[in-house]
Design a protein around this motif. Structure first.
Motif, short mmCIF file in Angstrom:
data_model
loop_
_atom_site.label_atom_id
_atom_site.label_comp_id
_atom_site.label_asym_id
_atom_site.label_seq_id
_atom_site.Cartn_x
_atom_site.Cartn_y
_atom_site.Cartn_z
N UNK A 131 32.09 108.09 119.02
CA UNK A 131 33.28 108.18 118.16
C UNK A 131 33.40 107.02 117.19
N UNK A 132 32.70 105.91 117.44
CA UNK A 132 32.78 104.77 116.55
C UNK A 132 33.92 103.84 116.89
N UNK A 133 33.76 102.58 116.47
CA UNK A 133 34.75 101.55 116.80
C UNK A 133 36.09 101.81 116.14
N UNK A 134 36.09 102.45 114.98
CA UNK A 134 37.33 102.64 114.23
C UNK A 134 38.29 103.60 114.92
N UNK A 135 37.78 104.45 115.82
CA UNK A 135 38.64 105.44 116.49
C UNK A 135 38.66 105.26 118.01
N UNK A 136 38.09 104.15 118.48
CA UNK A 136 37.91 104.02 119.92
C UNK A 136 39.23 103.89 120.67
N UNK A 137 40.27 103.30 120.03
CA UNK A 137 41.55 103.16 120.71
C UNK A 137 42.13 104.51 121.11
N UNK A 138 42.11 105.47 120.17
CA UNK A 138 42.65 106.80 120.46
C UNK A 138 41.87 107.48 121.58
N UNK A 139 40.53 107.42 121.50
CA UNK A 139 39.72 108.13 122.50
C UNK A 139 39.77 107.43 123.85
N UNK A 140 39.96 106.12 123.86
CA UNK A 140 40.17 105.43 125.13
C UNK A 140 41.48 105.87 125.77
N UNK A 141 42.42 106.35 124.92
CA UNK A 141 43.66 106.90 125.46
C UNK A 141 43.39 108.10 126.35
N UNK A 160 45.19 98.78 124.07
CA UNK A 160 44.80 97.64 123.23
C UNK A 160 43.71 96.77 123.86
N UNK A 161 43.73 96.62 125.18
CA UNK A 161 42.71 95.81 125.83
C UNK A 161 41.33 96.45 125.70
N UNK A 162 41.26 97.77 125.87
CA UNK A 162 39.98 98.46 125.71
C UNK A 162 39.49 98.36 124.27
N UNK A 163 40.41 98.46 123.31
CA UNK A 163 40.02 98.31 121.91
C UNK A 163 39.51 96.91 121.63
N UNK A 164 40.10 95.89 122.27
CA UNK A 164 39.65 94.51 122.10
C UNK A 164 38.23 94.32 122.66
N UNK A 165 37.94 94.96 123.79
CA UNK A 165 36.60 94.87 124.37
C UNK A 165 35.57 95.45 123.40
N UNK A 166 35.89 96.62 122.85
CA UNK A 166 35.00 97.26 121.89
C UNK A 166 34.84 96.39 120.65
N UNK A 167 35.94 95.83 120.16
CA UNK A 167 35.88 94.98 118.98
C UNK A 167 35.03 93.74 119.20
#
Length: 459
Positions: free
Chosen positions: A137-147, A370-377
């Motif tokens: 899905x890519x880093x730009x959309x990972x927050x939503x998909x981690x949801x 947000x924590x999962x998005x930070x890990x990906x970032x």
């Protein structure tokens, strides 16, 4: 028709569902036994009643230790494997072995071995599985998909204790593992059918054997003072060699990444601590059966349905993640302390428990995405740094998620020990305010560092 099936196997929705279901299965196997364990340890293994809480705590703690120990080497292997699908499938055999051992174990040592294998299988899901998802899905959309992954995690937490308690009470011990085998069987089918694809982030994707200098590019990624990747049309490729240290080591030199790992550990400790003590707490205080011990997880896990919305907002407004996570830890701190008011078998106290669990579950959702998005970032920034130096692109996502899994596993180890032993020796009230204090203190590094140093220069 074959082309359509092939496209379905590698489609974003199907891969997302497969990864989410793998997380669900992992959590299902972990949590289905939670309301059953106190009764099964007595009936199947002959453990005295006064020792049941001790062994439940130990078995859940062993799971966390196994996750922690296996995460780093497995993340390193996953990033260097030619295909993430192969290590993902290896996890199935480990998961099956764990399930069988937990089913037929005649004594505590075999139970411990089963939990160790289960912890290893969990490592594979959280390192390789999430790396496959971000590749897709890519880093730009990972927050939503981690949801969606968060929904699966919480669904496993909710459904497993509920079904485990009902099936155990109505049909017995063997029926519980028949249910677990059915869930694992669907996981096997999905993992075999899934066909991973190359990263589709819309950004430049480097082959594992290619370097940036071999690509026909006019622009090279660089980083700002805030460590945020940017693209400069006038920049040239920096051919300085990248650090020889593995990504898993280099990530640990980032204060921002370490703050994220600490917050992850605290979140997991709270989550697993409640899993350990809630069924016995409502049994001792409200005299509920194993069914009630499963149903009490409903208010705790229901808020996870809003995970994709929180993730989408985090993707769209990157700095919002800091405030979501900080608010989550602060509100959770207050809610945990207020749990000490629940101490008698009264209807209003049962209602208070449910309301506070809804608040705690909501805070977990606010913080987790947000924590999962930070890990990906963190992995994305490290890969951008490697690309800038012209280094061979190996990839960092598996190792970044290995560190996340180590933090989560550390929480899964500390949480049951913390909650179980404190409630046994100091009582429910002391357990709740200590967890509340831990959560409140964690809000400080989260607000200061998650999303970058709060007083840093904006770009």
């Amino acid at each position: 028709m074959s082309t359509t099936l092939q496209s379905l196997r590698s489609s974003t929705p199907f891969i997302t569902f497969t990864i989410a279901y793998a997380v669900f299965t992992d959590q299902f196997l972990f949590a289905a036994i939670v309301p059953v364990a106190p009764f099964a340890l007595q009936q199947q293994l002959g453990i005295p009643e006064e020792k049941v809480q001790f062994w439940v705590t130990i078995l859940l703690g062993v799971f966390g230790v196994a996750c922690f120990v296996t995460s780093a080497p497995w993340g390193w292997y996953s990033d260097r494997s030619s295909s993430r699908r192969t290590p993902f499938l290896i996890g199935l055999f480990i998961l099956l072995g764990a399930t069988i051992l937990l089913w037929v174990s005649p004594n505590i040592p075999v139970q411990i071995l089963g939990r160790v294998l289960q912890g290893f299988a969990s490592t594979i899901v959280w390192t390789t599985g999430l790396a496959v998802l971000v590749d897709t899905v890519g880093q730009a959309h990972i927050g939503e998909y981690m949801g969606y992954v968060g929904i699966a995690l919480n669904a496993g937490t909710l459904v497993a204790p509920l079904l485990g308690g009902v099936v155990f009470e109505r049909c017995g011990y063997n029926a519980v593992f028949g249910l677990i085998i059915a869930v694992v069987g669907i996981d096997i089918l999905l993992r075999v059918v899934m066909n991973e694809r190359t990263p589709s982030t819309g950004e430049v994707c480097l082959d594992k054997t290619a370097s940036l200098s071999s690509l026909d590019l006019e622009a090279a990624p660089s980083t700002t003072k805030d460590d945020v990747p940017i693209i400069s049309a006038t920049s040239t490729v920096d051919t300085r060699p990248a650090s020889s240290l593995p990504p898993i080591i280099r990530l640990c030199f980032s204060a921002r990444f370490l703050a994220t790992l600490w917050a992850t550990l605290v979140l997991a400790a709270t989550f697993s601590g409640f899993q350990t003590v809630l069924p016995l707490m409502v049994h001792d205080t409200f005299h509920w059966s194993s069914i009630g011990g499963g149903l009490i997880f409903l208010p705790l896990t229901f808020p996870a349905l809003f995970g994709p919305l929180v993730g989408r907002l985090t993707d769209r407004f990157p700095n919002s993640g800091r405030w979501f996570a900080t608010s989550g830890f602060l509100i959770m701190s207050v809610s945990l302390v207020l749990l000490r008011l629940v101490e008698k078998d009264l209807p209003d106290q049962q209602a208070l428990l449910c309301v506070l669990l809804v608040l705690i579950g909501s805070c977990m959702t606010l913080a987790l995405e947000p924590l999962l998005a930070e890990i990906t970032g963190g992995a994305t920034r490290l890969d951008a740094e490697n690309a800038k130096s012209g280094a061979v692109a190996v990839g960092s996502y598996g190792q970044a998620y290995a560190l996340f899994n180590m933090a989560w596993a550390g929480g899964n180890t500390v949480g049951p020990l913390w909650a179980g032993f404190i409630i046994e020796y100091a009582g429910w009230k002391t357990m709740t305010w200590t967890l509340g204090l831990l959560s409140g203190v964690t809000a400080i590094p989260v607000v200061l560092l998650c999303g970058g140093w709060i007083f840093g220069r904006r770009t």
